[in-house]
Design a protein around this motif. Structure first.
Motif, PDB file in Angstrom:
ATOM      1  N   PRO A  16       0.836  -1.197   0.000  1.00  0.00           N
ATOM      2  CA  PRO A  16       0.000   0.000   0.000  1.00  0.00           C
ATOM      3  C   PRO A  16       0.877   1.256   0.000  1.00  0.00           C
ATOM      4  N   PRO A  17       0.417   2.356  -0.559  1.00  0.00           N
ATOM      5  CA  PRO A  17       1.229   3.584  -0.609  1.00  0.00           C
ATOM      6  C   PRO A  17       1.171   4.358   0.711  1.00  0.00           C
ATOM      7  N   VAL A  18       1.662   3.734   1.768  1.00  0.00           N
ATOM      8  CA  VAL A  18       1.609   4.310   3.114  1.00  0.00           C
ATOM      9  C   VAL A  18       2.263   5.692   3.150  1.00  0.00           C
ATOM     10  N   HIS A  19       3.299   5.882   2.356  1.00  0.00           N
ATOM     11  CA  HIS A  19       4.024   7.159   2.344  1.00  0.00           C
ATOM     12  C   HIS A  19       3.163   8.316   1.835  1.00  0.00           C
ATOM     13  N   LEU A  20       2.049   8.013   1.188  1.00  0.00           N
ATOM     14  CA  LEU A  20       1.153   9.054   0.677  1.00  0.00           C
ATOM     15  C   LEU A  20       0.014   9.376   1.638  1.00  0.00           C
ATOM     16  N   TRP A  21      -0.129   8.596   2.686  1.00  0.00           N
ATOM     17  CA  TRP A  21      -1.232   8.770   3.618  1.00  0.00           C
ATOM     18  C   TRP A  21      -0.777   9.592   4.813  1.00  0.00           C
ATOM     19  N   HIS A  22      -1.579  10.557   5.208  1.00  0.00           N
ATOM     20  CA  HIS A  22      -1.240  11.425   6.338  1.00  0.00           C
ATOM     21  C   HIS A  22      -2.457  11.643   7.242  1.00  0.00           C
ATOM     22  N   PRO A  23      -2.997  10.537   7.783  1.00  0.00           N
ATOM     23  CA  PRO A  23      -4.173  10.684   8.659  1.00  0.00           C
ATOM     24  C   PRO A  23      -3.774  11.246  10.022  1.00  0.00           C
ATOM     25  N   GLU A  24      -4.757  11.684  10.767  1.00  0.00           N
ATOM     26  CA  GLU A  24      -4.545  12.155  12.134  1.00  0.00           C
ATOM     27  C   GLU A  24      -4.238  10.967  13.047  1.00  0.00           C
ATOM     28  N   THR A  53       1.377 -10.219   8.137  1.00  0.00           N
ATOM     29  CA  THR A  53       1.891  -9.649   6.888  1.00  0.00           C
ATOM     30  C   THR A  53       1.110  -8.399   6.510  1.00  0.00           C
ATOM     31  N   LEU A  54      -0.198  -8.429   6.643  1.00  0.00           N
ATOM     32  CA  LEU A  54      -1.012  -7.249   6.351  1.00  0.00           C
ATOM     33  C   LEU A  54      -0.600  -6.079   7.240  1.00  0.00           C
ATOM     34  N   PHE A  55      -0.478  -6.321   8.531  1.00  0.00           N
ATOM     35  CA  PHE A  55      -0.050  -5.254   9.439  1.00  0.00           C
ATOM     36  C   PHE A  55       1.335  -4.735   9.055  1.00  0.00           C
ATOM     37  N   SER A  56       2.243  -5.628   8.691  1.00  0.00           N
ATOM     38  CA  SER A  56       3.598  -5.186   8.328  1.00  0.00           C
ATOM     39  C   SER A  56       3.587  -4.308   7.084  1.00  0.00           C
ATOM     40  N   HIS A  57       2.620  -4.510   6.215  1.00  0.00           N
ATOM     41  CA  HIS A  57       2.535  -3.718   4.988  1.00  0.00           C
ATOM     42  C   HIS A  57       2.021  -2.296   5.223  1.00  0.00           C
ATOM     43  N   ILE A  58       1.363  -2.070   6.351  1.00  0.00           N
ATOM     44  CA  ILE A  58       0.883  -0.721   6.648  1.00  0.00           C
ATOM     45  C   ILE A  58       1.665  -0.098   7.806  1.00  0.00           C
ATOM     46  N   LEU A  59       2.846  -0.637   8.058  1.00  0.00           N
ATOM     47  CA  LEU A  59       3.706  -0.130   9.124  1.00  0.00           C
ATOM     48  C   LEU A  59       4.453   1.104   8.646  1.00  0.00           C
ATOM     49  N   TRP A  60       4.517   2.105   9.523  1.00  0.00           N
ATOM     50  CA  TRP A  60       5.164   3.370   9.217  1.00  0.00           C
ATOM     51  C   TRP A  60       6.067   3.739  10.393  1.00  0.00           C
ATOM     52  N   TYR A  61       7.251   4.282  10.074  1.00  0.00           N
ATOM     53  CA  TYR A  61       8.219   4.682  11.092  1.00  0.00           C
ATOM     54  C   TYR A  61       8.410   6.190  11.011  1.00  0.00           C
ATOM     55  N   GLU A  62       8.256   6.858  12.151  1.00  0.00           N
ATOM     56  CA  GLU A  62       8.330   8.323  12.170  1.00  0.00           C
ATOM     57  C   GLU A  62       8.888   8.789  13.508  1.00  0.00           C
ATOM     58  N   GLU A  63       9.995   9.516  13.462  1.00  0.00           N
ATOM     59  CA  GLU A  63      10.595  10.106  14.659  1.00  0.00           C
ATOM     60  C   GLU A  63      10.770   9.096  15.791  1.00  0.00           C
ATOM     61  N   GLY A  64      11.281   7.905  15.455  1.00  0.00           N
ATOM     62  CA  GLY A  64      11.576   6.889  16.453  1.00  0.00           C
ATOM     63  C   GLY A  64      10.384   6.083  16.941  1.00  0.00           C
ATOM     64  N   GLU A  65       9.217   6.274  16.330  1.00  0.00           N
ATOM     65  CA  GLU A  65       8.026   5.535  16.749  1.00  0.00           C
ATOM     66  C   GLU A  65       7.424   4.805  15.558  1.00  0.00           C
ATOM     67  N   TYR A  66       6.671   3.743  15.865  1.00  0.00           N
ATOM     68  CA  TYR A  66       6.051   2.915  14.835  1.00  0.00           C
ATOM     69  C   TYR A  66       4.543   3.081  14.874  1.00  0.00           C
ATOM     70  N   PHE A  67       3.945   3.100  13.670  1.00  0.00           N
ATOM     71  CA  PHE A  67       2.511   3.284  13.539  1.00  0.00           C
ATOM     72  C   PHE A  67       1.956   2.332  12.492  1.00  0.00           C
ATOM     73  N   LEU A  68       0.707   1.929  12.673  1.00  0.00           N
ATOM     74  CA  LEU A  68      -0.053   1.287  11.617  1.00  0.00           C
ATOM     75  C   LEU A  68      -0.899   2.395  11.007  1.00  0.00           C
ATOM     76  N   VAL A  69      -0.843   2.504   9.667  1.00  0.00           N
ATOM     77  CA  VAL A  69      -1.465   3.626   8.990  1.00  0.00           C
ATOM     78  C   VAL A  69      -2.388   3.137   7.881  1.00  0.00           C
ATOM     79  N   THR A  70      -3.580   3.722   7.821  1.00  0.00           N
ATOM     80  CA  THR A  70      -4.499   3.552   6.694  1.00  0.00           C
ATOM     81  C   THR A  70      -4.768   4.967   6.177  1.00  0.00           C
ATOM     82  N   PRO A  71      -5.509   5.102   5.100  1.00  0.00           N
ATOM     83  CA  PRO A  71      -5.796   6.465   4.626  1.00  0.00           C
ATOM     84  C   PRO A  71      -6.528   7.339   5.655  1.00  0.00           C
TER      85      PRO A  71
END
Length: 179
Positions: A16-24, A53-71
């Motif tokens: 998924p294009p997680v890098h394009l998603w910027h939800p709150e 595997t699904l969760f790993s595909h929406i994993l995002w790393y930002e400022e030393g923290e990990y997030f699961l991200v959807t649109p």
């Protein structure tokens, strides 16, 4: 709970294009990626490999923290060491010569010297090997993979010095520095 219906994969990468998603930010989720590669939710190991595997595909790393991200959602999770674990490796042929291909527990495939780098991290008594992954994340090499690779060490010269290491896709990686 995270709404996964909105997750679509990029046709080229399969991710998924997680890098394009910027939800709150929505809050914390009781999900921990253990150092041994287990994903634990509410104290129980997630046993369905496809869910991990699904969760790993929406994993995002930002400022030393990990997030699961959807649109539409962004939830923080905890990671004890590295969110990915390399469980397999093999030699493959590339345009740059023989290369080492790594596969993670979540079926991510990376080629050393092509789309990932390798390094050792920690103290001299407890160095652990890692490879680079997407979005600034890393994968730790499983102990068995590391020991198998140690059997493949050859003499190398790198900008860091000479010693024993690996060569993949024409690039040398130093493991043991000559004294």
């Amino acid at each position: 709970m995270l709404d996964l219906k909105a997750v679509e994969k990029d046709k080229k990468s399969g991710l998924p294009p997680v890098h394009l998603w910027h939800p709150e930010f929505c809050g914390d989720m009781d999900l921990v990626v253990k150092a041994n590669g287990d994903w634990v939710h509410d104290g129980d190991k997630i046993k369905r490999a496809k869910m991990v595997t699904l969760f790993s595909h929406i994993l995002w790393y930002e400022e030393g923290e990990y997030f699961l991200v959807t649109p539409v959602e962004k939830v923080r999770i905890q990671v004890e060491d590295a969110p990915f674990l390399v469980t397999k490796w093999r030699y493959i042929d590339t345009a740059k010569g023989p290369a080492i291909e790594f596969t993670t527990l979540t079926e991510d495939v990376k080629v050393l010297g092509v789309d990932c780098e390798l390094w050792l991290e920690g103290s001299e008594q407890a160095e652990r090997p890692y490879i680079s992954m997407r979005y600034g994340m890393k994968a730790m090499l499983h102990r068995n993979v590391f020991y198998q690779l140690v059997e493949e060490l050859v003499a190398v010269n790198t900008p860091q010095g000479s010693g024993m290491g690996l060569v993949s896709a024409g690039k040398a990686y130093l493991f043991i520095l000559d004294e």
